[in-house]
Write an enzyme that holds these catalytic residues in place. Sequence first.
Site, PDB file in Angstrom:
ATOM      1  N   ASP A 159      -4.015  -0.255   9.958  1.00  0.00           N
ATOM      2  CA  ASP A 159      -5.094   0.646  10.387  1.00  0.00           C
ATOM      3  C   ASP A 159      -6.351   0.358   9.571  1.00  0.00           C
ATOM      4  OD1 ASP A 159      -4.597   1.639   7.886  1.00  0.00           O
ATOM      5  OD2 ASP A 159      -3.672   3.513   8.574  1.00  0.00           O
TER       6      ASP A 159
ATOM      7  N   ASP B 299      -7.876   1.993   7.116  1.00  0.00           N
ATOM      8  CA  ASP B 299      -7.704   2.102   5.675  1.00  0.00           C
ATOM      9  C   ASP B 299      -6.980   0.888   5.106  1.00  0.00           C
ATOM     10  OD1 ASP B 299      -9.048   4.369   5.248  1.00  0.00           O
ATOM     11  OD2 ASP B 299      -7.297   5.694   5.040  1.00  0.00           O
TER      12      ASP B 299
ATOM     13  N   ASP C 129      -1.153  -1.201   5.709  1.00  0.00           N
ATOM     14  CA  ASP C 129      -0.991  -0.611   7.036  1.00  0.00           C
ATOM     15  C   ASP C 129      -1.886  -1.304   8.053  1.00  0.00           C
ATOM     16  OD1 ASP C 129       0.857   1.198   6.191  1.00  0.00           O
ATOM     17  OD2 ASP C 129      -0.598   2.811   5.848  1.00  0.00           O
TER      18      ASP C 129
ATOM     19  N   GLU D  65       0.838  -1.193   0.000  1.00  0.00           N
ATOM     20  CA  GLU D  65       0.000   0.000   0.000  1.00  0.00           C
ATOM     21  C   GLU D  65       0.878   1.251   0.000  1.00  0.00           C
ATOM     22  OE1 GLU D  65      -2.383   0.187   3.505  1.00  0.00           O
ATOM     23  OE2 GLU D  65      -2.991   2.262   3.176  1.00  0.00           O
TER      24      GLU D  65
END
Length: 648
Positions: A513, A515, A511, A438
Amino acid sequence: MAEEKETKQERAREYDASQIQVLEGLEAVRKRPGMYIGSTSSQGLHHLVWEIIDNGIDEALAGFADAIHVTVQKDNSVTVMDNGRGIPVDTQKKTGKSALETVFTILHAGGKFGGGGYKVSGGLHGVGASVVNALSSKLDVKVVRDGKRYYMDFAYGRVTTPMKVIDTGLPENIHGTTVHFLPDSDIFRETTTFDIKTLTTRIRELAFLNKGLRITIRDERPEKPTEESFMYEGGIKHYVEYLDKNTDVLFDEPIYVEGEENGITVEVALQYTDGYHSNLLTFTNNIHTYEGGTHEEGFKRALTRIVNDYARKNNLMKDNEPNLSGEDVREGMTAVVSVKHPDPQFEGQTKTKLGNSDARTATDHIFSERFMQFMMENPTVARKVVDKGLLASKARVAAKRAREVTRKKSGLEISNLPGKLADNTSKDPAISELFIVEGDSAGGSAKQGRSRLTQAILPIRGKILNVEKASMDKILANEEIRSLFTAMGTGFGEDFDVSKVNYHKLIIMTDADVDGAHIRTLLLTLIYRYMRPLLDAGYVYIAQPPLYQVRQGKMKRYIDSDEELDDILGQLPPSPKPVIQRYKGLGEMDASQLWETTMDPDKRRLLRVDPSDAAEANEVFTTLMGDKVEPRRDFIETNAKYVENLDV
Ligand code: TSJ
């Protein structure tokens, strides 16, 4: 006189012989349990429950029971109870034993004795209660019939208490069978703990597949016992509604047809969603036929034929237009096909493919006749089905054209690798890994930090296209998706060929998180829908970047969760003061950190994505990627479900 004596002697010998055979029979089960229940893993453990429940379901299918109770006791033993006629207790001439004892001590005896056998019987291996008995350290059974309660118990398959009457004078209208067993921990070495979710899922499915039958599952292990009860008057029609619960559908309720031909009963329920994928589940005698087979062929053939016939008869297609293909008419379809066959032949790699050709004709005849009638009586619904197929057909033609054009120009060819790809130097797919990373900044670090021989890096920018809501031609036009297919070397759609894959590990690195989780789900959706063989081959992985780094003096550790951080901090000496770094994203790590924490095969922990439960995976993706917002909320939790831990 002499004759009679001989007969008696002979009978005695026979009896002895059969006794020995019994012991040998059940000893064989204990020696090679895998042959009878598939494995001694958690799956094999649960198989014991299915084998016992199947007996109660047989009784229900025969019309003598309408309720089954399953209870997991505190000690992980299981009780299964039905309200059927009760296993017969009379002595059988041939063996000199009660029918009850025979059921639990003779291999393959379940339901097949004394002419009282069932027309249709479940059970994947058909091995029945004696196998469960052989693999249990304790098993007891209670039968209520003719106003009496009978009791008998066993250990490791051998009788420990011969059959006896423990109650008399019970009302004549009370009857049933109760079996209670404790799996042998010497056999089930991996685990003897029953998983309530596994039990509940299958029990719900059995309730869908046997309309009107109430099945209750109770778990007495928690402080506060839990209980769920399932009964579907509409059977598989409700199953289809359940499968579609998170997605928008084309008509008010699923189409449902049933019928019988040559002793084979056929039930079909179907609905259409506004999506592009088909979800078809087929069953034979309650067994999920994952590999399909003749009933599935009969259904598909009939569906395609009837939709085309109807469309032509009603001038919904031009004369010069070609017929809709099977895939066209199944686009967006959710369907359950359930047949009950008196003598099913299971074939295929996992013995889950139905082989009987009479099931093909029965399913075709019954479904096509009733489905055509339904279409004629419900023109609005019929119109929607045909329109859906016509649209699918147009998209398919467009996709094909797009594919041909791309193939000719700069398209999906290895000779034309995407510019952003940093390929590895080895040409051996078995040792090659492709990291999908990403963001460009993390992509840069990954390129620097990687092992060039084995690791290729493909950075992707932000959210890729949600393929759950896009047609094939649109998907193919997407730059990000095209570069992934090109790098993989597998081709696309009908051309997809897993044997051409350039990397045996496709590693999603996003990541830690929300997203990142979203991007991961988008990628998994794409892989699940359009690169499925990669999943089946076990080639798809998820990288696990850490959340924190803790340093104290020369000590340096990477931490994955807040709990672990608390743990470590609690253990460290108070000085010097530890330095804690929190990683917000992959982009914050430099090349060597990324290598050390997430990419180095000696240190990293990868998760392998496991598609074993296709129905569940389908549910996950329609939930996460479909129209309805509500069910999507807890998507990260749901996400964890189809991922199994694996140390690589
Ligand atoms: F409940 C249960 F699921 F645990 C269970 C139920 C477990 C086992 C091993 C058997 C049964 C079971 C068997 N429930 N009902 C029966 N019925 C018979 O075995 C039965 C009863 C009557 C007759 C008859 O011809 O009169 C024939 C059979 C096979």
